[in-house]
Design a protein around this motif. Structure first.
Motif, PDB file in Angstrom:
ATOM      1  N   HIS A 652       0.824  -1.209   0.000  1.00 28.02           N
ATOM      2  CA  HIS A 652       0.000   0.000   0.000  1.00 28.02           C
ATOM      3  C   HIS A 652       0.857   1.257   0.000  1.00 28.02           C
ATOM      4  CE1 HIS A 652      -3.308   2.713   0.822  1.00 28.02           C
ATOM      5  NE2 HIS A 652      -4.165   1.711   0.738  1.00 28.02           N
ATOM      6  N   ASN A 653       2.011   1.182   0.687  1.00 30.09           N
ATOM      7  CA  ASN A 653       2.895   2.367   0.750  1.00 30.09           C
ATOM      8  C   ASN A 653       3.439   2.761  -0.612  1.00 30.09           C
ATOM      9  OD1 ASN A 653       2.459   2.527   3.452  1.00 30.09           O
ATOM     10  ND2 ASN A 653       4.451   1.734   4.079  1.00 30.09           N
ATOM     11  N   ASN A 654       3.429   1.816  -1.550  1.00 26.59           N
ATOM     12  CA  ASN A 654       3.857   2.172  -2.903  1.00 26.59           C
ATOM     13  C   ASN A 654       2.865   3.122  -3.566  1.00 26.59           C
ATOM     14  OD1 ASN A 654       6.019   0.467  -2.568  1.00 26.59           O
ATOM     15  ND2 ASN A 654       5.071  -1.245  -3.643  1.00 26.59           N
ATOM     16  N   TYR A 655       1.625   3.094  -3.082  1.00 24.10           N
ATOM     17  CA  TYR A 655       0.572   3.944  -3.652  1.00 24.10           C
ATOM     18  C   TYR A 655       0.274   5.120  -2.735  1.00 24.10           C
ATOM     19  CZ  TYR A 655      -0.003  -0.311  -6.400  1.00 24.10           C
ATOM     20  OH  TYR A 655       0.224  -1.378  -7.198  1.00 24.10           O
ATOM     21  N   TYR A 656       0.159   4.792  -1.441  1.00 25.88           N
ATOM     22  CA  TYR A 656      -0.140   5.842  -0.466  1.00 25.88           C
ATOM     23  C   TYR A 656       0.344   5.354   0.894  1.00 25.88           C
ATOM     24  CZ  TYR A 656      -2.499   9.600   1.997  1.00 25.88           C
ATOM     25  OH  TYR A 656      -2.750  10.701   2.757  1.00 25.88           O
ATOM     26  N   VAL A 657       1.249   6.103   1.524  1.00 22.33           N
ATOM     27  CA  VAL A 657       1.835   5.679   2.797  1.00 22.33           C
ATOM     28  C   VAL A 657       0.795   5.795   3.902  1.00 22.33           C
ATOM     29  CG1 VAL A 657       3.626   6.142   4.491  1.00 22.33           C
ATOM     30  CG2 VAL A 657       4.123   6.407   2.042  1.00 22.33           C
ATOM     31  N   ILE A 658       0.595   4.711   4.624  1.00 21.26           N
ATOM     32  CA  ILE A 658      -0.350   4.701   5.745  1.00 21.26           C
ATOM     33  C   ILE A 658       0.420   4.853   7.043  1.00 21.26           C
ATOM     34  CG2 ILE A 658      -2.003   3.276   6.991  1.00 21.26           C
ATOM     35  CD1 ILE A 658      -2.864   2.063   4.390  1.00 21.26           C
ATOM     36  N   SER A 659       0.098   5.912   7.761  1.00 25.98           N
ATOM     37  CA  SER A 659       0.724   6.152   9.058  1.00 25.98           C
ATOM     38  C   SER A 659      -0.240   6.958   9.908  1.00 25.98           C
ATOM     39  CB  SER A 659       2.058   6.908   8.878  1.00 25.98           C
ATOM     40  OG  SER A 659       1.842   8.171   8.286  1.00 25.98           O
ATOM     41  N   GLY A 660       0.140   7.175  11.170  1.00 23.08           N
ATOM     42  CA  GLY A 660      -0.666   8.021  12.042  1.00 23.08           C
ATOM     43  C   GLY A 660      -2.085   7.538  12.189  1.00 23.08           C
ATOM     44  N   ALA A 661      -3.045   8.460  12.004  1.00 19.97           N
ATOM     45  CA  ALA A 661      -4.469   8.145  12.192  1.00 19.97           C
ATOM     46  C   ALA A 661      -4.979   7.171  11.148  1.00 19.97           C
ATOM     47  CB  ALA A 661      -5.281   9.438  12.140  1.00 19.97           C
ATOM     48  N   HIS A 662      -4.241   6.980  10.056  1.00 19.43           N
ATOM     49  CA  HIS A 662      -4.665   6.028   9.033  1.00 19.43           C
ATOM     50  C   HIS A 662      -4.412   4.586   9.449  1.00 19.43           C
ATOM     51  CE1 HIS A 662      -4.228   9.373   5.798  1.00 19.43           C
ATOM     52  NE2 HIS A 662      -5.450   9.308   6.244  1.00 19.43           N
ATOM     53  N   VAL A 663      -3.491   4.376  10.390  1.00 21.85           N
ATOM     54  CA  VAL A 663      -3.122   3.008  10.767  1.00 21.85           C
ATOM     55  C   VAL A 663      -4.299   2.224  11.343  1.00 21.85           C
ATOM     56  CG1 VAL A 663      -1.659   1.631  12.288  1.00 21.85           C
ATOM     57  CG2 VAL A 663      -0.698   3.592  11.056  1.00 21.85           C
ATOM     58  N   PRO A 664      -5.088   2.811  12.271  1.00 23.75           N
ATOM     59  CA  PRO A 664      -6.201   2.019  12.842  1.00 23.75           C
ATOM     60  C   PRO A 664      -7.224   1.593  11.801  1.00 23.75           C
ATOM     61  CG  PRO A 664      -5.705   3.926  14.215  1.00 23.75           C
ATOM     62  CD  PRO A 664      -4.935   4.097  12.950  1.00 23.75           C
ATOM     63  N   ILE A 665      -7.337   2.315  10.678  1.00 27.43           N
ATOM     64  CA  ILE A 665      -8.348   1.955   9.680  1.00 27.43           C
ATOM     65  C   ILE A 665      -7.716   1.282   8.468  1.00 27.43           C
ATOM     66  CG2 ILE A 665      -9.891   3.823  10.399  1.00 27.43           C
ATOM     67  CD1 ILE A 665      -8.935   5.379   7.922  1.00 27.43           C
ATOM     68  N   ALA A 666      -6.456   0.855   8.626  1.00 27.04           N
ATOM     69  CA  ALA A 666      -5.735   0.277   7.491  1.00 27.04           C
ATOM     70  C   ALA A 666      -6.410  -0.964   6.954  1.00 27.04           C
ATOM     71  CB  ALA A 666      -4.295  -0.032   7.894  1.00 27.04           C
ATOM     72  N   ASN A 667      -7.108  -1.731   7.847  1.00 28.54           N
ATOM     73  CA  ASN A 667      -7.764  -2.958   7.416  1.00 28.54           C
ATOM     74  C   ASN A 667      -9.240  -2.754   7.078  1.00 28.54           C
ATOM     75  OD1 ASN A 667      -5.464  -4.648   7.703  1.00 28.54           O
ATOM     76  ND2 ASN A 667      -5.750  -4.591   9.928  1.00 28.54           N
ATOM     77  N   GLU A 668      -9.700  -1.525   7.239  1.00 30.81           N
ATOM     78  CA  GLU A 668     -11.079  -1.211   6.878  1.00 30.81           C
ATOM     79  C   GLU A 668     -11.043  -0.500   5.529  1.00 30.81           C
ATOM     80  OE1 GLU A 668     -12.761   1.018  10.062  1.00 30.81           O
ATOM     81  OE2 GLU A 668     -12.029  -0.359  11.597  1.00 30.81           O
ATOM     82  N   CYS A 669     -10.764  -1.301   4.497  1.00 28.41           N
ATOM     83  CA  CYS A 669     -10.520  -0.739   3.166  1.00 28.41           C
ATOM     84  C   CYS A 669     -11.670   0.135   2.698  1.00 28.41           C
ATOM     85  CB  CYS A 669     -10.288  -1.864   2.159  1.00 28.41           C
ATOM     86  SG  CYS A 669      -9.028  -3.054   2.690  1.00 28.41           S
ATOM     87  N   ALA A 670     -12.905  -0.275   3.008  1.00 29.60           N
ATOM     88  CA  ALA A 670     -14.074   0.436   2.503  1.00 29.60           C
ATOM     89  C   ALA A 670     -14.155   1.859   3.036  1.00 29.60           C
ATOM     90  CB  ALA A 670     -15.349  -0.334   2.855  1.00 29.60           C
ATOM     91  N   THR A 671     -13.517   2.131   4.183  1.00 30.50           N
ATOM     92  CA  THR A 671     -13.563   3.473   4.761  1.00 30.50           C
ATOM     93  C   THR A 671     -13.026   4.515   3.783  1.00 30.50           C
ATOM     94  OG1 THR A 671     -13.268   2.539   6.969  1.00 30.50           O
ATOM     95  CG2 THR A 671     -12.830   4.891   6.711  1.00 30.50           C
ATOM     96  N   CYS A 672     -11.980   4.150   3.080  1.00 35.01           N
ATOM     97  CA  CYS A 672     -11.400   5.082   2.115  1.00 35.01           C
ATOM     98  C   CYS A 672     -11.830   4.762   0.675  1.00 35.01           C
ATOM     99  CB  CYS A 672      -9.877   5.052   2.198  1.00 35.01           C
ATOM    100  SG  CYS A 672      -9.215   5.625   3.768  1.00 35.01           S
ATOM    101  N   HIS A 673     -11.947   3.477   0.370  1.00 31.47           N
ATOM    102  CA  HIS A 673     -12.193   3.104  -1.023  1.00 31.47           C
ATOM    103  C   HIS A 673     -13.671   3.087  -1.385  1.00 31.47           C
ATOM    104  CE1 HIS A 673      -8.006   2.123  -1.901  1.00 31.47           C
ATOM    105  NE2 HIS A 673      -7.933   1.589  -0.690  1.00 31.47           N
ATOM    106  N   ASN A 674     -14.563   2.964  -0.380  1.00 29.41           N
ATOM    107  CA  ASN A 674     -16.010   2.983  -0.640  1.00 29.41           C
ATOM    108  C   ASN A 674     -16.415   2.013  -1.748  1.00 29.41           C
ATOM    109  OD1 ASN A 674     -16.552   5.055   1.288  1.00 29.41           O
ATOM    110  ND2 ASN A 674     -15.734   6.547  -0.173  1.00 29.41           N
ATOM    111  N   GLY A 675     -15.755   0.878  -1.791  1.00 29.61           N
ATOM    112  CA  GLY A 675     -16.083  -0.129  -2.776  1.00 29.61           C
ATOM    113  C   GLY A 675     -15.447   0.081  -4.127  1.00 29.61           C
ATOM    114  N   ASN A 676     -14.741   1.183  -4.296  1.00 36.09           N
ATOM    115  CA  ASN A 676     -14.114   1.471  -5.588  1.00 36.09           C
ATOM    116  C   ASN A 676     -12.610   1.469  -5.401  1.00 36.09           C
ATOM    117  OD1 ASN A 676     -13.227   2.364  -8.040  1.00 36.09           O
ATOM    118  ND2 ASN A 676     -14.244   4.368  -7.934  1.00 36.09           N
ATOM    119  N   TYR A 677     -11.955   0.435  -5.917  1.00 41.99           N
ATOM    120  CA  TYR A 677     -10.514   0.307  -5.734  1.00 41.99           C
ATOM    121  C   TYR A 677      -9.734   0.704  -6.983  1.00 41.99           C
ATOM    122  CZ  TYR A 677     -11.626  -2.144  -1.436  1.00 41.99           C
ATOM    123  OH  TYR A 677     -12.089  -2.456  -0.182  1.00 41.99           O
ATOM    124  N   VAL A 678     -10.485   1.061  -8.015  1.00 40.90           N
ATOM    125  CA  VAL A 678      -9.815   1.395  -9.273  1.00 40.90           C
ATOM    126  C   VAL A 678      -9.389   2.859  -9.298  1.00 40.90           C
ATOM    127  CG1 VAL A 678     -10.039   1.460 -11.791  1.00 40.90           C
ATOM    128  CG2 VAL A 678     -11.106  -0.385 -10.488  1.00 40.90           C
TER     129      VAL A 678
END
Length: 880
Positions: A652-678
Motif C-alpha cells: 500500500h505504501n507504494n501507492y499511499y503511505v499509511i501512518s498516524g491516524a490512518h493506521v487504525p483503519i488500514a484494514n477497513e478498506c471500505a472506509t477510504c475506497h467505498n467499494g471502488n478500488y480502481v
C-alpha cells in the motif's frame, strides 16, 4: 535650683542649634572646622583642611586657585555640576561636544596637539592636510550670530562632509586637462589623486591601476594619453609599443612571429634592455642555466640567421670547433659535425663525457646499459626510434618458443608487454595469464606444458587440457555418469583432489543428517553408473515391508524413490518435516488434513497459495480481486490465519503511505475506497476536501490555501497543524508565542500578508514618542533596533555608528534620547551643551584654547569618543 535653670538653658540652646539647616545642603556631611575657623566664617584656601580629592571632582591645575564660591555659587555643594560647561561658556557653540577634557586640561585652555586630536575624528589629517590652516576647511569658525569684536575668540566646528568632493568641488569643476565634468569622472577624487601628495598633477595622481615604474615613470601624461583623453586606455604593452615591435630587427619580431606580449621577454627598464627570453630554457634549450649559462652575449651568437630564429648553430663557438669535436666523438657511430646532431645527443647542453641517456626519453636499463651506441643508432643519433620492435624485430620474427608470428598468434610487437630489458629477454611474463593460480603457477613459465607448441588455439577451459583426467576418472566414472565437463564445479586449480561437490546443498544430504556415514560409495544410491540422475532409496537400505508398515494409514503413500524424496527431502525419518520441505505449516495450515492439499498425492503439490485458494480469490467481493486485477499471490496481503483475516496490503505504501491516524483503519478498506478500488484518490485532498472547505481558522478556501494538505498537516491528526513559517517569515521571540493564533497577524487574509515588521507594526512606529519615530523620520526597518522578542529594550549601535553613550565617560550619564537630541523632529541635530556641559564651566575649561567655540559640533570634533581630561596629559602644560 540655680543648677537646674542652667541645665534647662543649655538644652534649649542645643535644640535651637540642632534645628538650624546647613547652608551647604542637608546631604553635606563634612565637619565645619574642615573649612571654617573660630575667628570667622571666611574660608582661607591656604589653611583649608577639606579634602576635595575625596569627591568626584579632584582639584587640579587652575581649579586649585579659584574660590569655592566661583563654582559653588549657591553654597549647596551637592547641586554643583562637575561638567566643564556648567561653569565654562561653550565658545564652540555646541559644535564639538561638551567633553572639554578631550582637548583641554585644567592647566590651560591652549591646545597644542590639534593634529593628533584630529586623527581621532572622522577625518584624520594626512598628507597636505596636516599643514593646512583650520580656517581653510572650517569656514564657519566665527559664530554666525556674533560680531567680530564681541566674539572674536568663538570657534565653531560644525560637522563637515569628509569626502574629497565636499571641499574640492571647485577643483573638480575647474579641471580642464582633462575636463572632469565632460568625461563624467568619478567625484571620488582618491580614485585618481594621491591624498598624500601636495599637488593634483604628476606624482599626485593615483596611478595604482597601472603602476608607473621603470620606463613608465614619466611626468608627462600626454606621452601615453596621446589623444588628449585621460579616460582609461588599454594596458597591453602592444597598445603603445607596437611601433617598437614592428621596427625591431635583432631579432625581427614580425618575421619571426614573436608574441606581442612584450612582458614575456622585456622588463620595464628604460630602453627595454636587458631583454630576456626566460622560457628559452624550458621551451627550447637551456641558456640561462647549465653549461651554457654565461657563455653567450646575444641571440646572434647561436641564431646566425637573423631572418629565421628556428635555425641555430652549435658549431661556431670557439669550444666547438670541428677538430676538437671530431676528436671528442672519435669512434661514436653515427657522429656528424652539425648542429642538429649536437642537439639530438645533447638536448640539455650537458656535453662533458658521454651522452646522459637518463635525461632523454629512453633511459638505459638492463642489457641496454652495455650495448654499443652504434647497435641502436645505426643511422646516426637523430630520429632513433625508442620502440622495442624497431631494434628487435628480428628477435620477434625468429622466436620459436612460442612462435610469435604463427597464424592466429595473439602476440604483439610490443615486446615490453612480456619482456624486460634483462639479457636474454627472460624471464618473460605474459600479463594476460593473471588467472593462473594453484597448481598452474609452477608451470606458468613452461608455456609448452599447456600450449604444446600451438599458441594460435589457446585453451580457455579446464576440459581443453584435462579431458584425459575426465575420461579416466572412475569414482565415479565421469563419462559414464555423463557428468558435465565444467570441471570447476567440483575441482579447483589447487589440485584435483579433494574435489568438492555440494551434494547436501544442491540435492540431498549425505554428509550431514541421518545419512551421514550410512553409505560407502556413490553406487550405493546411484545404481545406474551410466546415469547419475537415477537414484534409489529402496532396496537394502529401506526394504518395502518395513516402509509399508511405517507408512500405514498415510494417504498417497507409495513405495518408490521419488515418493520418498517428496516427503523426506532432507532424509529425516521421524514423520514428515514440512519445514524442511520448504513449506512450513503455520496458522490454518497447521491443522489442515494432508489430503486437503495433497489431493493427487505427495509428489508435485504446488507451494503457491493460488494452487489451493483460487476459488477463494475468485469469490472475494471486498474488494473484488478478479475485477481489480489484484495479484493472485495471496501472501502479499494475507497470512495463514484462518479466514484470511486480518489481510494487509503490504505494498500500500507504494501507492499511499499509511501512518498516524490512518493506521487504525488500514484494514477497513471500505472506509477510504467505498467499494471502488480502481480510482481511489492518493492525495489527502481526495478524501479530506470536506475538512478543507469547512475549516474556518483559518478559512482555507477564502485564503486560497493550496490543497496539498501534507504541507501543514500530518497523518497523525489535523491539529495541531504545522506550517513551516520560516520559509516565509521566521517566528521567533514574541512571535513564537502567537504562532498558532494565525488570525492575529493574518486578520485581512493570508494572500497578501506583509512580511516586514512595519507591515504589522506601523501603529507602534507612529505612536512611539521616546523618541518620536515619525517626527524624527526614523527608517521603518524596525529590525535595525528592535528584536522579535520585545520592542523594549531596543538596541541601537549608537556607540559603534555615532558616539559612545553605553560605554566610556557618558555611560550612565543620560536618561533619555532627548537629553542630547532636543529637536524631536530631527535626530541628526544633537547638543552637548545646555545642562550637561554649561557654557560657563566649558568656557573656563577652554580658557586660552585657540579656536575654541561653545558648539556641540566643536565638542564632537575634538571629542569624537567622548573621552575627557586625560587626553592632554602629555601636553607641554603638564608641568604648569
Amino acid at each position: 535650683m540655680r543648677r537646674l535653670s542652667s541645665l534647662i538653658l543649655l538644652l534649649a540652646l542645643t535644640v535651637s542649634l540642632s534645628a538650624q539647616k546647613s547652608p551647604h545642603g542637608e546631604s553635606f556631611k563634612a565637619n565645619c572646622d574642615d573649612c571654617h575657623k573660630t575667628e570667622g566664617w571666611k574660608v582661607d584656601l591656604k589653611t583649608l583642611a577639606y579634602d576635595h580629592d575625596g569627591t568626584k571632582f579632584p582639584l587640579v591645575g587652575q581649579h586649585q586657585q579659584v574660590s569655592c564660591k566661583d563654582c559653588h555659587t549657591s553654597l549647596e555643594f551637592a547641586k554643583t555640576q562637575s561638567e566643564c560647561n556648567s561653569c565654562h561658556t561653550d565658545i564652540h557653540e555646541q559644535t564639538v561636544g561638551n567633553e572639554c577634557a578631550r582637548c583641554h586640561t585644567p592647566n590651560s585652555w591652549v591646545v597644542t596637539n590639534i593634529t593628533s586630536l584630529h586623527q581621532q575624528s572622522r577625518f584624520p589629517l594626512i598628507g597636505p592636510h596636516t599643514t593646512a590652516d583650520c580656517k581653510a576647511c572650517h569656514k564657519n569658525l566665527l559664530s554666525a550670530n556674533a560680531t567680530a569684536s564681541a566674539t572674536a575668540s568663538l570657534l565653531r566646528f560644525d560637522p563637515m562632509g569628509i569626502e574629497c568632493y565636499d571641499c574640492h568641488k571647485h577643483n573638480y569643476l575647474a579641471a580642464t586637462s582633462p575636463n572632469h565634468q565632460q568625461a563624467n569622472y568619478s567625484t571620488n577624487c582618491s580614485e585618481c589623486h594621491n591624498i598624500n601628495s601636495f599637488t593634483w598633477k604628476g606624482a599626485g595622481v593615483n596611478h595604482n591601476f597601472f603602476p608607473l615604474t621603470g620606463g613608465h615613470a614619466i611626468n608627462d601624461c600626454r606621452t601615453c594619453h596621446t589623444s588628449g583623453s585621460y579616460s582609461k586606455i588599454p594596458s597591453e604593452c602592444a597598445s603603445c609599443h607596437q611601433p617598437d615591435y614592428n621596427s625591431t630587427t635583432i631579432p625581427n619580431h614580425t618575421s619571426l612571429n614573436f608574441s606581442t606580449n612584450c612582458k614575456e621577454c622585456h622588463s620595464l627598464n628604460p630602453g627595454w634592455k636587458p631583454a630576456e627570453y626566460t622560457d628559452h630554457d624550458s621551451r627550447s634549450f637551456p641558456i640561462y642555466s647549465g653549461k651554457h649559462k654565461g657563455e653567450w652575449n646575444s641571440c646572434s651568437d647561436c641564431h646566425t640567421n637573423p631572418g629565421n630564429y628556428t635555425q641555430f648553430s652549435c658549431t661556431n663557438c670557439h669550444e666547438h670547433n670541428k677538430g676538437d669535436t671530431d676528436d671528442e666523438h672519435n669512434g661514436v657511430s653515427g657522429y656528424s659535425y652539425n648542429s642538429d646532431a649536437c642537439f639530438s645527443c645533447h638536448p640539455t647542453g650537458d656535453g662533458e663525457g658521454s651522452f646522459d641517456h637518463s635525461k632523454s626519453s629512453f633511459p638505459l636499463t638492463g642489457a641496454h646499459t652495455t650495448t654499443p651506441c652504434s647497435d641502436c643508432h645505426t643511422s646516426g643519433f637523430t630520429g632513433t626510434s625508442n620502440v622495442c620492435a624497431s631494434c628487435h624485430i628480428n628477435n620477434y620474427n625468429q622466436s620459436t618458443n612460442p612462435n610469435h608470428k604463427s597464424p592466429g598468434s595473439k602476440f604483439t610487437e610490443d615486446c615490453a608487454a612480456c619482456h624486460t630489458t634483462d639479457a636474454g629477454w627472460k624471464p618473460a611474463t605474459y600479463p594476460t595469464h593473471s588467472n593462473l593460480e594453484g597448481a598452474h603457477i609452477p608451470i606458468a613459465n613452461s608455456c609448452a606444458d599447456c600450449h604444446k607448441g600451438n599458441y594460435s588455439t589457446i585453451p580457455v577451459t579446464c576440459n581443453d587440457c584435462h579431458t584425459a583426467d575426465y575420461t579416466q576418472s572412475n569414482n565415479p566414472s565421469h563419462a559414464a555418469a555423463q557428468f558435465p565437463v565444467t570441471c570447476a564445479d567440483c575441482h579447483s586449480q589447487a589440485a584435483w583432489k579433494p574435489s568438492t561437490f555440494d551434494h547436501d546443498g544442491q540435492y540431498f544430504r549425505i554428509y550431514s543428517g541421518k545419512h551421514n556415514g550410512e553409505w560407502n560409495s556413490c553406487a550405493d544410491c546411484h545404481t545406474n553408473p551410466s546415469d547419475y540422475k537415477v537414484y534409489t532409496c529402496t532396496g537394502s537400505c529401506h526394504p518395502q515391508p518395513s516402509m509399508d508398515n511405517e507408512h500405514q494409514g498415510i494417504g498417497g503413500y507409495q513405495y518408490n524413490s521419488p515418493a520418498c524424496l517428496g516427503c523426506h527431502p532432507d532424509g529425516s525419518a521421524q514423520g514428515f518435516d514440512h519445514n524442511a520441505a520448504g513449506f512450513p505449516l503455520t496458522g490454518g495450515h497447521a491443522t489442515a488434513q494432508c489430503v486437503n492439499c495433497h489431493t493427487s498425492g505427495y509428489v508435485g503439490t504446488s507451494p503457491v497459495c493460488a494452487g489451493c485458494h483460487t476459488p477463494a480469490y475468485n469469490q472475494s467481493a471486498n474488494p473484488n480481486h478478479a475485477a481489480l486485477g489484484i495479484s493472485n499471490d495471496c501472501a502479499v496481503c494475507h497470512t495463514t490465519n484462518p479466514g484470511w483475516s486480518p489481510a494487509t496490503f503490504a505494498t500500500h505504501n507504494n501507492y499511499y503511505v499509511i501512518s498516524g491516524a490512518h493506521v487504525p483503519i488500514a484494514n477497513e478498506c471500505a472506509t477510504c475506497h467505498n467499494g471502488n478500488y480502481v480510482n481511489s484518490p492518493n492525495t489527502c485532498y481526495g478524501c479530506h476536501s470536506v475538512n478543507y472547505t469547512q475549516t474556518t481558522n483559518p478559512n482555507h478556501v477564502t485564503a486560497q490555501f493550496a490543497t496539498s494538505c501534507e504541507t501543514c498537516h500530518s497523518q497523525t491528526a489535523w491539529a495541531p497543524a504545522t506550517f513551516n513559517h520560516n520559509t516565509v517569515y521566521p517566528l521567533i521571540g514574541a512571535h513564537a508565542v502567537v504562532a498558532n493564533n494565525c488570525s492575529l497577524c493574518h486578520s485581512n487574509g493570508y494572500a497578501n500578508t506583509p512580511n516586514t515588521c512595519v507591515g504589522c507594526h506601523q501603529s507602534n512606529y507612529n505612536q512611539a514618542t521616546n523618541p518620536n519615530h515619525a517626527t524624527a523620520q526614523f527608517p521603518t526597518t524596525c529590525a535595525d533596533c528592535h528584536t522579535q522578542t520585545a520592542w523594549s529594550p531596543s538596541t541601537f549601535n549608537h556607540d559603534g555608528q555615532y558616539f559612545p553613550i553605553y560605554s566610556g565617560k557618558h555611560k550612565g550619564e543620560w536618561n533619555s534620547c532627548s537629553d542630547c537630541h532636543q529637536n524631536p523632529s530631527n535626530f541628526a541635530v544633537y547638543t552637548c551643551t545646555t545642562s550637561c556641559h554649561p557654557q560657563s564651566s566649558t568656557n573656563s575649561d577652554h580658557n586660552g584654547v585657540s579656536g575654541y567655540q561653545y558648539l556641540s559640533s566643536a565638542c564632537l570634533n575634538c571629542h569624537p569618543n567622548g573621552s575627557g581630561g586625560k587626553r592632554m596629559e602629555n601636553s607641554i602644560f603638564k608641568s604648569n
